[in-house]
Design a protein around this motif. Structure first.
Motif, PDB file in Angstrom:
ATOM      1  N   ASP A 161       0.805  -1.187  -0.137  1.00  0.00           N
ATOM      2  CA  ASP A 161      -0.052   0.104  -0.227  1.00  0.00           C
ATOM      3  C   ASP A 161       0.890   1.252   0.148  1.00  0.00           C
ATOM      4  OD1 ASP A 161      -2.637  -1.097   0.102  1.00  0.00           O
ATOM      5  OD2 ASP A 161      -2.453  -1.794   2.240  1.00  0.00           O
ATOM      6  N   ASN A 162       2.143   1.059   0.158  1.00  0.00           N
ATOM      7  CA  ASN A 162       3.006   2.144   0.019  1.00  0.00           C
ATOM      8  C   ASN A 162       4.283   1.837  -0.943  1.00  0.00           C
ATOM      9  OD1 ASN A 162       3.982   4.934   0.434  1.00  0.00           O
ATOM     10  ND2 ASN A 162       5.061   4.307   2.364  1.00  0.00           N
ATOM     11  N   ALA A 163       3.972   1.603  -1.996  1.00  0.00           N
ATOM     12  CA  ALA A 163       5.064   0.779  -2.962  1.00  0.00           C
ATOM     13  C   ALA A 163       5.399   1.823  -4.100  1.00  0.00           C
ATOM     14  CB  ALA A 163       4.641  -0.483  -3.593  1.00  0.00           C
ATOM     15  N   CYS A 164       5.081   3.221  -4.003  1.00  0.00           N
ATOM     16  CA  CYS A 164       5.236   4.234  -4.822  1.00  0.00           C
ATOM     17  C   CYS A 164       6.943   4.260  -5.293  1.00  0.00           C
ATOM     18  CB  CYS A 164       4.973   5.498  -4.010  1.00  0.00           C
ATOM     19  SG  CYS A 164       3.242   5.670  -3.364  1.00  0.00           S
ATOM     20  N   GLY A 165       7.101   4.292  -6.502  1.00  0.00           N
ATOM     21  CA  GLY A 165       8.311   4.155  -7.094  1.00  0.00           C
ATOM     22  C   GLY A 165       9.098   3.061  -7.294  1.00  0.00           C
ATOM     23  N   LEU A 166       8.378   1.862  -6.774  1.00  0.00           N
ATOM     24  CA  LEU A 166       9.124   0.643  -6.879  1.00  0.00           C
ATOM     25  C   LEU A 166       8.774  -0.116  -8.163  1.00  0.00           C
ATOM     26  CD1 LEU A 166       8.637  -0.658  -3.338  1.00  0.00           C
ATOM     27  CD2 LEU A 166      10.440   0.335  -4.247  1.00  0.00           C
ATOM     28  N   ARG A 167       9.533  -0.985  -8.595  1.00  0.00           N
ATOM     29  CA  ARG A 167       9.294  -2.056  -9.783  1.00  0.00           C
ATOM     30  C   ARG A 167       8.429  -3.202  -9.388  1.00  0.00           C
ATOM     31  NH1 ARG A 167      12.329  -0.477 -14.288  1.00  0.00           N
ATOM     32  NH2 ARG A 167      12.348  -2.869 -14.804  1.00  0.00           N
ATOM     33  N   VAL A 168       7.281  -3.320  -9.930  1.00  0.00           N
ATOM     34  CA  VAL A 168       6.491  -4.746  -9.339  1.00  0.00           C
ATOM     35  C   VAL A 168       6.183  -5.247 -10.623  1.00  0.00           C
ATOM     36  CG1 VAL A 168       4.093  -5.167  -8.480  1.00  0.00           C
ATOM     37  CG2 VAL A 168       5.541  -3.117  -7.648  1.00  0.00           C
ATOM     38  N   GLY A 169       6.622  -6.763 -10.718  1.00  0.00           N
ATOM     39  CA  GLY A 169       6.074  -7.628 -11.735  1.00  0.00           C
ATOM     40  C   GLY A 169       4.832  -8.084 -11.795  1.00  0.00           C
ATOM     41  N   VAL A 170       4.119  -8.168 -12.821  1.00  0.00           N
ATOM     42  CA  VAL A 170       2.814  -8.686 -13.042  1.00  0.00           C
ATOM     43  C   VAL A 170       2.639  -9.554 -14.128  1.00  0.00           C
ATOM     44  CG1 VAL A 170       1.579  -6.885 -11.684  1.00  0.00           C
ATOM     45  CG2 VAL A 170       1.914  -6.724 -14.042  1.00  0.00           C
ATOM     46  N   GLN A 171       1.949 -10.657 -14.312  1.00  0.00           N
ATOM     47  CA  GLN A 171       1.629 -11.315 -15.611  1.00  0.00           C
ATOM     48  C   GLN A 171       0.707 -10.538 -16.342  1.00  0.00           C
ATOM     49  OE1 GLN A 171       0.004 -15.495 -15.335  1.00  0.00           O
ATOM     50  NE2 GLN A 171       0.290 -15.658 -17.515  1.00  0.00           N
ATOM     51  N   ALA A 172       0.942 -10.207 -17.902  1.00  0.00           N
ATOM     52  CA  ALA A 172       0.113  -9.439 -18.699  1.00  0.00           C
ATOM     53  C   ALA A 172      -1.355 -10.081 -18.700  1.00  0.00           C
ATOM     54  CB  ALA A 172       0.613  -9.294 -19.762  1.00  0.00           C
ATOM     55  N   THR A 173      -2.237  -9.002 -18.610  1.00  0.00           N
ATOM     56  CA  THR A 173      -3.555  -9.323 -18.840  1.00  0.00           C
ATOM     57  C   THR A 173      -4.316  -9.881 -17.527  1.00  0.00           C
ATOM     58  OG1 THR A 173      -3.636 -11.522 -19.770  1.00  0.00           O
ATOM     59  CG2 THR A 173      -3.214  -9.628 -21.398  1.00  0.00           C
ATOM     60  N   THR A 174      -3.701 -10.003 -16.566  1.00  0.00           N
ATOM     61  CA  THR A 174      -4.231 -10.447 -15.504  1.00  0.00           C
ATOM     62  C   THR A 174      -4.986  -9.421 -14.474  1.00  0.00           C
ATOM     63  OG1 THR A 174      -2.305 -10.265 -14.062  1.00  0.00           O
ATOM     64  CG2 THR A 174      -2.594 -12.465 -14.855  1.00  0.00           C
ATOM     65  N   VAL A 175      -5.775  -9.724 -13.377  1.00  0.00           N
ATOM     66  CA  VAL A 175      -6.227  -8.601 -12.811  1.00  0.00           C
ATOM     67  C   VAL A 175      -5.362  -7.651 -12.032  1.00  0.00           C
ATOM     68  CG1 VAL A 175      -6.743 -10.272 -10.827  1.00  0.00           C
ATOM     69  CG2 VAL A 175      -7.961  -8.293 -11.248  1.00  0.00           C
ATOM     70  N   GLU A 176      -4.083  -8.301 -11.733  1.00  0.00           N
ATOM     71  CA  GLU A 176      -3.191  -7.542 -11.168  1.00  0.00           C
ATOM     72  C   GLU A 176      -2.691  -6.647 -11.997  1.00  0.00           C
ATOM     73  OE1 GLU A 176      -3.549 -11.246  -8.848  1.00  0.00           O
ATOM     74  OE2 GLU A 176      -3.358 -10.940 -10.977  1.00  0.00           O
ATOM     75  N   ASP A 177      -2.398  -6.992 -13.528  1.00  0.00           N
ATOM     76  CA  ASP A 177      -2.014  -5.854 -14.648  1.00  0.00           C
ATOM     77  C   ASP A 177      -2.901  -5.048 -14.830  1.00  0.00           C
ATOM     78  OD1 ASP A 177      -0.898  -4.667 -16.687  1.00  0.00           O
ATOM     79  OD2 ASP A 177      -1.411  -6.594 -17.890  1.00  0.00           O
ATOM     80  N   THR A 178      -4.248  -5.373 -14.871  1.00  0.00           N
ATOM     81  CA  THR A 178      -5.287  -4.360 -15.324  1.00  0.00           C
ATOM     82  C   THR A 178      -5.816  -3.609 -14.349  1.00  0.00           C
ATOM     83  OG1 THR A 178      -7.236  -6.080 -15.183  1.00  0.00           O
ATOM     84  CG2 THR A 178      -6.084  -5.887 -17.419  1.00  0.00           C
ATOM     85  N   ASP A 179      -6.103  -4.059 -13.201  1.00  0.00           N
ATOM     86  CA  ASP A 179      -6.739  -3.318 -12.075  1.00  0.00           C
ATOM     87  C   ASP A 179      -6.019  -3.044 -10.714  1.00  0.00           C
ATOM     88  OD1 ASP A 179      -8.657  -4.353 -13.800  1.00  0.00           O
ATOM     89  OD2 ASP A 179     -10.031  -4.407 -12.340  1.00  0.00           O
ATOM     90  N   GLU A 180      -5.357  -4.133 -10.189  1.00  0.00           N
ATOM     91  CA  GLU A 180      -4.979  -3.999  -8.966  1.00  0.00           C
ATOM     92  C   GLU A 180      -3.794  -3.064  -8.787  1.00  0.00           C
ATOM     93  OE1 GLU A 180      -1.986  -5.214  -5.390  1.00  0.00           O
ATOM     94  OE2 GLU A 180      -1.977  -5.835  -7.616  1.00  0.00           O
ATOM     95  N   VAL A 181      -2.512  -3.280  -9.429  1.00  0.00           N
ATOM     96  CA  VAL A 181      -1.285  -2.298  -9.310  1.00  0.00           C
ATOM     97  C   VAL A 181      -1.544  -1.065  -9.968  1.00  0.00           C
ATOM     98  CG1 VAL A 181       0.836  -2.319 -10.180  1.00  0.00           C
ATOM     99  CG2 VAL A 181       0.179  -4.315  -9.454  1.00  0.00           C
ATOM    100  N   PRO A 182      -2.246  -0.992 -11.049  1.00  0.00           N
ATOM    101  CA  PRO A 182      -2.713   0.305 -11.387  1.00  0.00           C
ATOM    102  C   PRO A 182      -3.528   1.433 -10.504  1.00  0.00           C
ATOM    103  CG  PRO A 182      -3.104  -1.198 -13.267  1.00  0.00           C
ATOM    104  CD  PRO A 182      -2.686  -1.889 -12.122  1.00  0.00           C
ATOM    105  N   ALA A 183      -4.356   0.707  -9.758  1.00  0.00           N
ATOM    106  CA  ALA A 183      -5.189   1.443  -8.730  1.00  0.00           C
ATOM    107  C   ALA A 183      -4.106   2.084  -7.600  1.00  0.00           C
ATOM    108  CB  ALA A 183      -6.114   0.365  -8.340  1.00  0.00           C
TER     109      ALA A 183
END
Length: 300
Positions: A161-183
């Protein structure tokens, strides 16, 4: 999570340890030997529960189950092409309680529920998220609580919840890619901080490998996927933060079929007698265990 209107995560953790050890890119290693092997349990048939199975299924002695692979560790193929996984072991245990032989059939994810409605399959098993929308089409028996879970290298601490500026890996087209990390990134920018640098990978094993190599600070994935990555990489990773947006996994069954009651009671029997915990712990996904199996347990 495998939800309506969202592309399901596809996970293969092949080559993670070897590539990390060699610090190489483009490494191709068959690491199937590191996969968890199916657990073998002998569970007695429960006649009172088995009596609830519809006559035609009981007479045939077979439970036809549609599934979509790969989705490690829930359902995937081993090096010999057999369908294995956490879900497989659990449904096999349910079948023993019911006195039936499970047979697993591969199908496109989107075709499993229509096949259940048509009677081709008696049940589905593919990490389905039980939702109110889907409950209009089929009944569900809940068996697990899955959410979004972050992980990073052992020895590091990160607050999702405070990962600003960090690099976070996600699998393309998953909910983590499309919704969660962008939010989460948008929340950073709203506070006047640097956005999260989302790094997309074609497969989940690449996101895990990048985390082990320090190419990203963390990765975000479905909670059982993250738990399995931690187990499979033998302590090189650890989860950080809570599981977000938890929702029940359910086994879809034809609407109105008495099979749902039979499967629910069989699942509850496994929970009450400790077999359920044994299977969850064997696959390293015990964080998602539930205490009560329900028919149609969706909250939204």
């Amino acid at each position: 999570m495998r939800q309506n209107k969202k592309v399901p995560m596809r996970v293969r953790l092949a080559g993670v340890l070897a590539c990390a050890a060699l610090l190489m890119t483009g490494c191709v290693v068959d690491e199937s030997a590191n996969d968890t092997k199916p657990i073998s349990l002998t569970i007695a048939k429960q006649p009172d529960i088995a009596a609830l199975v519809p006559d035609d299924i009981r007479a045939g002695g077979v439970l036809k189950v549609g599934t979509n692979v790969p989705y490690q560790p829930n359902e995937f193929k081993d090096s010999e092409g057999r369908i294995i996984g956490f879900d497989v072991d659990l449904v096999t245990a349910v079948s023993q309680v019911l006195g039936l032989e499970p047979k697993f059939f591969e199908a496109d994810f989107g075709k499993i529920i229509p096949a259940i409605q048509a009677g081709t399959f008696h049940m589905g098993m593919s990490s389905f998220t039980d939702s109110l929308e889907r409950e209009k089409e089929v009944d569900f028996v809940t068996y697990f609580s899955a959410g979004v879970q972050w992980a990073t290298k052992e020895g590091r601490e990160i607050d999702p919840d405070n990962a600003c500026g960090l690099r976070v890996g996600v699998q393309a087209t998953t909910v983590e890619d499309t919704d969660e990390v962008p939010a989460k990134s948008a929340a950073c920018e709203a506070r006047g901080e640097d956005p999260i640098i989302k790094v997309k990978f074609d497969s989940q094993d690449q996101a895990v490998n990048a985390t082990l190599l320090g190419q990203v600070d963390a990765f975000s994935a479905d909670s059982p996927v993250t738990a399995y990555a931690i187990k499979k990489t033998d302590g090189q990773l650890h989860q950080v933060g809570p599981a977000y947006d938890a929702a029940p996994y359910g086994l879809p069954i034809k609407k109105g079929s008495l099979l749902a009651a039979a499967v629910q009671k069989a699942m509850q029997h496994l929970i009450d007698k400790g077999y359920y915990r044994t299977i969850n712990e064997h696959w390293g996904v015990q964080a998602g265990m539930i205490e009560h199996a329900e028919i149609n347990g969706a909250k939204e």
